[in-house]
Design a protein around this motif. Structure first.
Motif, PDB file in Angstrom:
ATOM      1  N   GLU A 120     -16.577   4.870   2.144  1.00 53.93           N
ATOM      2  CA  GLU A 120     -17.389   5.089   0.944  1.00 53.93           C
ATOM      3  C   GLU A 120     -16.619   5.789  -0.177  1.00 53.93           C
ATOM      4  OE1 GLU A 120     -21.046   6.996   2.101  1.00 53.93           O
ATOM      5  OE2 GLU A 120     -21.435   5.527   3.685  1.00 53.93           O
ATOM      6  N   LYS A 121     -15.279   5.733  -0.095  1.00 55.41           N
ATOM      7  CA  LYS A 121     -14.438   6.318  -1.140  1.00 55.41           C
ATOM      8  C   LYS A 121     -13.321   5.343  -1.503  1.00 55.41           C
ATOM      9  CE  LYS A 121     -15.095  11.099   0.462  1.00 55.41           C
ATOM     10  NZ  LYS A 121     -14.417  12.305   0.991  1.00 55.41           N
ATOM     11  N   VAL A 122     -12.699   5.593  -2.658  1.00 56.22           N
ATOM     12  CA  VAL A 122     -11.473   4.880  -3.028  1.00 56.22           C
ATOM     13  C   VAL A 122     -10.293   5.734  -2.575  1.00 56.22           C
ATOM     14  CG1 VAL A 122     -10.048   4.003  -4.894  1.00 56.22           C
ATOM     15  CG2 VAL A 122     -12.533   3.757  -5.011  1.00 56.22           C
ATOM     16  N   VAL A 123      -9.408   5.131  -1.779  1.00 53.96           N
ATOM     17  CA  VAL A 123      -8.189   5.816  -1.346  1.00 53.96           C
ATOM     18  C   VAL A 123      -7.053   5.291  -2.229  1.00 53.96           C
ATOM     19  CG1 VAL A 123      -6.604   6.229   0.559  1.00 53.96           C
ATOM     20  CG2 VAL A 123      -9.063   6.024   1.003  1.00 53.96           C
ATOM     21  N   TYR A 124      -6.530   6.151  -3.083  1.00 52.34           N
ATOM     22  CA  TYR A 124      -5.566   5.736  -4.102  1.00 52.34           C
ATOM     23  C   TYR A 124      -4.122   5.677  -3.600  1.00 52.34           C
ATOM     24  CZ  TYR A 124      -9.265   6.289  -7.589  1.00 52.34           C
ATOM     25  OH  TYR A 124     -10.417   6.155  -8.314  1.00 52.34           O
ATOM     26  N   ASP A 125      -3.877   6.179  -2.387  1.00 49.40           N
ATOM     27  CA  ASP A 125      -2.498   6.333  -1.894  1.00 49.40           C
ATOM     28  C   ASP A 125      -1.666   5.055  -1.977  1.00 49.40           C
ATOM     29  OD1 ASP A 125      -3.516   8.770  -1.356  1.00 49.40           O
ATOM     30  OD2 ASP A 125      -3.284   8.700   0.807  1.00 49.40           O
ATOM     31  N   ASN A 126      -2.289   3.917  -1.620  1.00 47.02           N
ATOM     32  CA  ASN A 126      -1.533   2.658  -1.554  1.00 47.02           C
ATOM     33  C   ASN A 126      -1.855   1.693  -2.700  1.00 47.02           C
ATOM     34  OD1 ASN A 126      -0.169   3.308   0.903  1.00 47.02           O
ATOM     35  ND2 ASN A 126      -2.084   2.906   2.000  1.00 47.02           N
ATOM     36  N   CYS A 127      -2.525   2.191  -3.712  1.00 46.21           N
ATOM     37  CA  CYS A 127      -2.874   1.320  -4.847  1.00 46.21           C
ATOM     38  C   CYS A 127      -1.609   0.836  -5.567  1.00 46.21           C
ATOM     39  CB  CYS A 127      -3.747   2.062  -5.853  1.00 46.21           C
ATOM     40  SG  CYS A 127      -5.475   2.218  -5.378  1.00 46.21           S
ATOM     41  N   LEU A 128      -1.610  -0.443  -5.941  1.00 50.85           N
ATOM     42  CA  LEU A 128      -0.570  -0.942  -6.832  1.00 50.85           C
ATOM     43  C   LEU A 128      -0.824  -0.388  -8.229  1.00 50.85           C
ATOM     44  CD1 LEU A 128      -0.467  -4.656  -5.612  1.00 50.85           C
ATOM     45  CD2 LEU A 128       1.062  -2.788  -4.961  1.00 50.85           C
ATOM     46  N   LYS A 129       0.209  -0.357  -9.061  1.00 51.84           N
ATOM     47  CA  LYS A 129       0.080   0.210 -10.407  1.00 51.84           C
ATOM     48  C   LYS A 129       0.370  -0.854 -11.466  1.00 51.84           C
ATOM     49  CE  LYS A 129      -0.453   4.529  -8.975  1.00 51.84           C
ATOM     50  NZ  LYS A 129       0.560   5.551  -9.256  1.00 51.84           N
ATOM     51  N   THR A 130      -0.372  -0.758 -12.585  1.00 47.74           N
ATOM     52  CA  THR A 130      -0.162  -1.675 -13.708  1.00 47.74           C
ATOM     53  C   THR A 130      -0.221  -0.889 -15.018  1.00 47.74           C
ATOM     54  OG1 THR A 130      -0.836  -3.825 -14.605  1.00 47.74           O
ATOM     55  CG2 THR A 130      -2.595  -2.283 -14.072  1.00 47.74           C
ATOM     56  N   LYS A 131       0.062  -1.581 -16.113  1.00 45.48           N
ATOM     57  CA  LYS A 131      -0.006  -0.960 -17.441  1.00 45.48           C
ATOM     58  C   LYS A 131      -1.448  -0.979 -17.950  1.00 45.48           C
ATOM     59  CE  LYS A 131       4.599  -2.093 -19.267  1.00 45.48           C
ATOM     60  NZ  LYS A 131       5.308  -2.854 -20.318  1.00 45.48           N
ATOM     61  N   GLU A 132      -1.764  -0.003 -18.775  1.00 45.01           N
ATOM     62  CA  GLU A 132      -3.063  -0.009 -19.429  1.00 45.01           C
ATOM     63  C   GLU A 132      -3.031  -1.014 -20.572  1.00 45.01           C
ATOM     64  OE1 GLU A 132      -6.422   3.046 -21.224  1.00 45.01           O
ATOM     65  OE2 GLU A 132      -4.434   3.787 -20.674  1.00 45.01           O
ATOM     66  N   LYS A 133      -4.055  -1.881 -20.595  1.00 47.74           N
ATOM     67  CA  LYS A 133      -4.123  -2.915 -21.631  1.00 47.74           C
ATOM     68  C   LYS A 133      -5.525  -2.941 -22.235  1.00 47.74           C
ATOM     69  CE  LYS A 133      -0.698  -5.903 -19.365  1.00 47.74           C
ATOM     70  NZ  LYS A 133      -0.456  -7.233 -18.746  1.00 47.74           N
ATOM     71  N   GLU A 134      -5.577  -3.134 -23.540  1.00 45.97           N
ATOM     72  CA  GLU A 134      -6.854  -3.130 -24.251  1.00 45.97           C
ATOM     73  C   GLU A 134      -7.774  -4.242 -23.756  1.00 45.97           C
ATOM     74  OE1 GLU A 134      -9.778  -1.838 -26.774  1.00 45.97           O
ATOM     75  OE2 GLU A 134      -7.870  -0.861 -26.288  1.00 45.97           O
ATOM     76  N   ASN A 135      -7.198  -5.411 -23.443  1.00 44.46           N
ATOM     77  CA  ASN A 135      -8.034  -6.548 -23.041  1.00 44.46           C
ATOM     78  C   ASN A 135      -8.586  -6.408 -21.610  1.00 44.46           C
ATOM     79  OD1 ASN A 135      -5.389  -6.949 -21.983  1.00 44.46           O
ATOM     80  ND2 ASN A 135      -5.887  -9.100 -21.592  1.00 44.46           N
ATOM     81  N   ASN A 179     -17.233  -8.413 -12.101  1.00 38.82           N
ATOM     82  CA  ASN A 179     -16.202  -8.904 -11.194  1.00 38.82           C
ATOM     83  C   ASN A 179     -14.826  -8.479 -11.687  1.00 38.82           C
ATOM     84  OD1 ASN A 179     -17.591 -10.548  -9.098  1.00 38.82           O
ATOM     85  ND2 ASN A 179     -18.360 -11.635 -10.906  1.00 38.82           N
ATOM     86  N   GLY A 180     -13.907  -8.257 -10.747  1.00 40.33           N
ATOM     87  CA  GLY A 180     -12.576  -7.766 -11.078  1.00 40.33           C
ATOM     88  C   GLY A 180     -11.682  -8.800 -11.732  1.00 40.33           C
ATOM     89  N   TYR A 181     -10.503  -8.344 -12.128  1.00 40.37           N
ATOM     90  CA  TYR A 181      -9.534  -9.168 -12.842  1.00 40.37           C
ATOM     91  C   TYR A 181      -8.488  -9.711 -11.875  1.00 40.37           C
ATOM     92  CZ  TYR A 181      -5.890 -10.417 -16.221  1.00 40.37           C
ATOM     93  OH  TYR A 181      -4.953 -11.096 -16.944  1.00 40.37           O
ATOM     94  N   ALA A 182      -8.093 -10.978 -12.081  1.00 38.53           N
ATOM     95  CA  ALA A 182      -7.089 -11.624 -11.230  1.00 38.53           C
ATOM     96  C   ALA A 182      -5.680 -11.257 -11.698  1.00 38.53           C
ATOM     97  CB  ALA A 182      -7.288 -13.135 -11.238  1.00 38.53           C
ATOM     98  N   PHE A 183      -5.193 -10.129 -11.204  1.00 36.17           N
ATOM     99  CA  PHE A 183      -3.838  -9.703 -11.559  1.00 36.17           C
ATOM    100  C   PHE A 183      -2.804 -10.606 -10.894  1.00 36.17           C
ATOM    101  CE2 PHE A 183      -6.341  -5.891 -12.211  1.00 36.17           C
ATOM    102  CZ  PHE A 183      -5.773  -5.330 -13.335  1.00 36.17           C
ATOM    103  N   GLU A 184      -1.644 -10.732 -11.534  1.00 40.16           N
ATOM    104  CA  GLU A 184      -0.512 -11.458 -10.953  1.00 40.16           C
ATOM    105  C   GLU A 184       0.511 -10.444 -10.436  1.00 40.16           C
ATOM    106  OE1 GLU A 184      -0.512 -14.620 -10.633  1.00 40.16           O
ATOM    107  OE2 GLU A 184      -2.073 -15.281 -12.038  1.00 40.16           O
ATOM    108  N   ASN A 185       1.393 -10.906  -9.571  1.00 39.78           N
ATOM    109  CA  ASN A 185       2.399  -9.997  -8.998  1.00 39.78           C
ATOM    110  C   ASN A 185       3.263  -9.324 -10.063  1.00 39.78           C
ATOM    111  OD1 ASN A 185       1.614 -10.365  -6.350  1.00 39.78           O
ATOM    112  ND2 ASN A 185       3.002 -12.084  -6.008  1.00 39.78           N
ATOM    113  N   PHE A 186       3.552 -10.069 -11.137  1.00 43.52           N
ATOM    114  CA  PHE A 186       4.416  -9.494 -12.180  1.00 43.52           C
ATOM    115  C   PHE A 186       3.692  -8.416 -13.000  1.00 43.52           C
ATOM    116  CE2 PHE A 186       2.746 -13.551 -13.932  1.00 43.52           C
ATOM    117  CZ  PHE A 186       2.013 -13.062 -14.997  1.00 43.52           C
ATOM    118  N   ASP A 187       2.376  -8.250 -12.798  1.00 47.33           N
ATOM    119  CA  ASP A 187       1.636  -7.197 -13.501  1.00 47.33           C
ATOM    120  C   ASP A 187       1.889  -5.812 -12.906  1.00 47.33           C
ATOM    121  OD1 ASP A 187       0.257  -8.825 -15.366  1.00 47.33           O
ATOM    122  OD2 ASP A 187      -1.153  -9.452 -13.818  1.00 47.33           O
ATOM    123  N   PHE A 188       2.479  -5.780 -11.703  1.00 46.10           N
ATOM    124  CA  PHE A 188       2.594  -4.515 -10.979  1.00 46.10           C
ATOM    125  C   PHE A 188       4.014  -3.952 -11.012  1.00 46.10           C
ATOM    126  CE2 PHE A 188      -0.761  -6.916  -8.567  1.00 46.10           C
ATOM    127  CZ  PHE A 188      -1.836  -6.181  -9.059  1.00 46.10           C
TER     128      PHE A 188
END
Length: 431
Positions: free
Chosen positions: A58-73, A32-41
């Motif tokens: 049947e594909k991921v369309v990346y055009d409108n994806c929000l962006k976040t930082k890479e984190k180890e956890n 299951n995915g992670y519950a990101f908060e608005n301040f993560d983006f």
């Protein structure tokens, strides 16, 4: 010759006698995915976050994806090659995307990863059986959703390894051909839609006489228009009205089979109102706002969210009104022909106007005060009718081709589903 047995599962029917039936959670893992908060983006961050709306065809369309930082956890929420992603809620519940060669990306809490070594696994999620599972899970829910626990209970037929490879190879080859066919047809659809749009744009700005003298309209995105045409704000040539609130209307008040029709943008179908889809309200609610009671030849335009979706009111019931989110536009007969105005509102010119009024807004909304100021080219009334009749004839031919191609795509998709069902249930001779 194969011997068959009853699988004990309705959607499966009979399967080869030597096959097993297992729950899919025995063959794959769910994340299951992670519950990101608005301040993560932030748009300056580097890692896309896949949401349910990013899963398309049947594909991921990346055009409108929000962006976040890479984190180890958050490493466990990164997708990998050969993962399957599934939307767990909303209008896209049950829709999947295949990550064949994927970019680095996270999934949010409304998306799940399905991960396993079974080559056939992706095809089980394209069967009628899985569609039925999703439908049953969502039935009666105000907000459609399904859990990975429910998905894990989905029972599938499992052949021996050698047969798994044979079926997977067969379906890979066939489905690739089907997908190529669909992509070609969708490209043709796009070309036809572009052709139709260009035709409307040219005709409502230049008219039918190719030799007419032109003048500057004074409007940047309208450009030149015939010299004898006028330019007028829509408030002078049409009645424009939208509902302001609904005084606490809630879904418990909706009636079925009786009462006044309540039109929403979801009831628009092929530029007309699908009256059988409409919810109904009582007379007291209907008479709350007489200014938006509908009649034949009214134009309807969505003004919230997806702005500019249109419909012409035809075969209007005795009592019909609007929900919020739609403008009623009623052309003044002596000044403007309603069908000409319909084409103006379906032109690129109107789209440019909407963009100029909603650019930068978080929630897209076209205000009535702004719409009142929309300036349109106005030929003589007789010429408006000629333009509308010309566009009716030309657009009908294009729409007929579009409908034919859409039907071909629909039929090939049905064939694909049948092909997958028969193959994964062992009822198809792969030779």
């Amino acid at each position: 010759m194969k011997n068959f047995k009853n699988s004990g599962i309705e959607w499966l029917g009979e399967i080869p006698e030597h096959w097993e039936v297992v729950k899919i959670n025995k063959m794959v893992n769910f994340i299951n995915g992670y519950a990101f908060e608005n301040f993560d983006f932030d748009s300056t961050f580097e890692i896309p976050v896949i949401r349910i709306g990013d899963i398309q065809k049947e594909k991921v369309v990346y055009d409108n994806c929000l962006k976040t930082k890479e984190k180890e956890n958050l490493k466990q929420f990164l997708i990998k090659d050969n993962d399957i992603l599934i939307a767990l809620s909303g209008a896209t519940t049950g829709k999947i995307a295949f990550c064949n060669t994927c970019d680095k990306a996270y999934i949010n809490q409304r998306v799940a990863i399905i991960r396993g070594n079974l080559r056939l696994v992706k095809y089980y999620f394209l069967t009628r059986g899985f569609s039925l599972l999703v439908e049953l899970a969502c039935n009666g829910s105000a907000q459609p959703n399904i859990s990975t626990k429910e998905i894990g209970e989905f029972k599938i037929p499992i052949p021996p390894l050698k047969e798994q490879e044979q079926i997977a190879n067969f379906l890979d080859e066939k489905c690739e051909k089907i997908q190529n066919f669909i992509e070609k047809k969708e490209k043709l659809l796009s070309l036809l839609q572009e052709q139709k749009q260009a035709l409307i744009n040219e005709t409502i700005t230049k008219g039918l006489d190719k030799n007419v003298k032109l003048k500057n309209s004074g409007i940047e995105w309208l450009g030149e228009i015939p010299e004898h045409w006028e330019v007028s704000k829509i408030k002078f040539i049409a009645y424009v009205k939208g509902r302001i609130g609904f005084h606490g209307l809630n879904s418990s008040e909706f009636q079925y089979g009786e009462g006044a029709h309540l039109v929403t943008g979801n009831d628009f179908d092929n530029y007309e109102v699908a009256w059988d889809r409409c919810r109904r309200i009582n007379e007291e609610r209907f008479y709350e706002d007489p200014s938006i009671h509908l009649q034949d030849n009214d134009l309807l335009i969505t003004k919230d969210g997806t702005i500019g979706k249109t419909a012409i009111v035809r075969n209007c019931p005795n009592q019909a009104t609007l929900n919020s989110g739609i403008f009623l536009v009623r052309a003044k007969e002596k000044l403007c022909f309603f069908k000409y105005l319909f084409y103006v509102i379906n032109s690129q010119y109107f789209k440019e106007f909407v963009i100029s009024k909603t650019c930068g807004s978080t929630i897209k909304h076209l205000y009535q005060s702004d719409f009142h100021e929309f300036k349109i080219p106005i030929p003589l009334l007789k010429e408006q009718e000629q333009i509308a009749n010309f566009l009716d004839e030309k657009c009908e031919k294009i729409d007929s081709l579009i409908a034919k191609i859409k039907k071909q795509i629909e039929l090939i998709k049905e064939y694909k589903t049948t092909l997958i069902n028969e193959a994964v249930c062992g009822r198809m001779d792969l030779k």
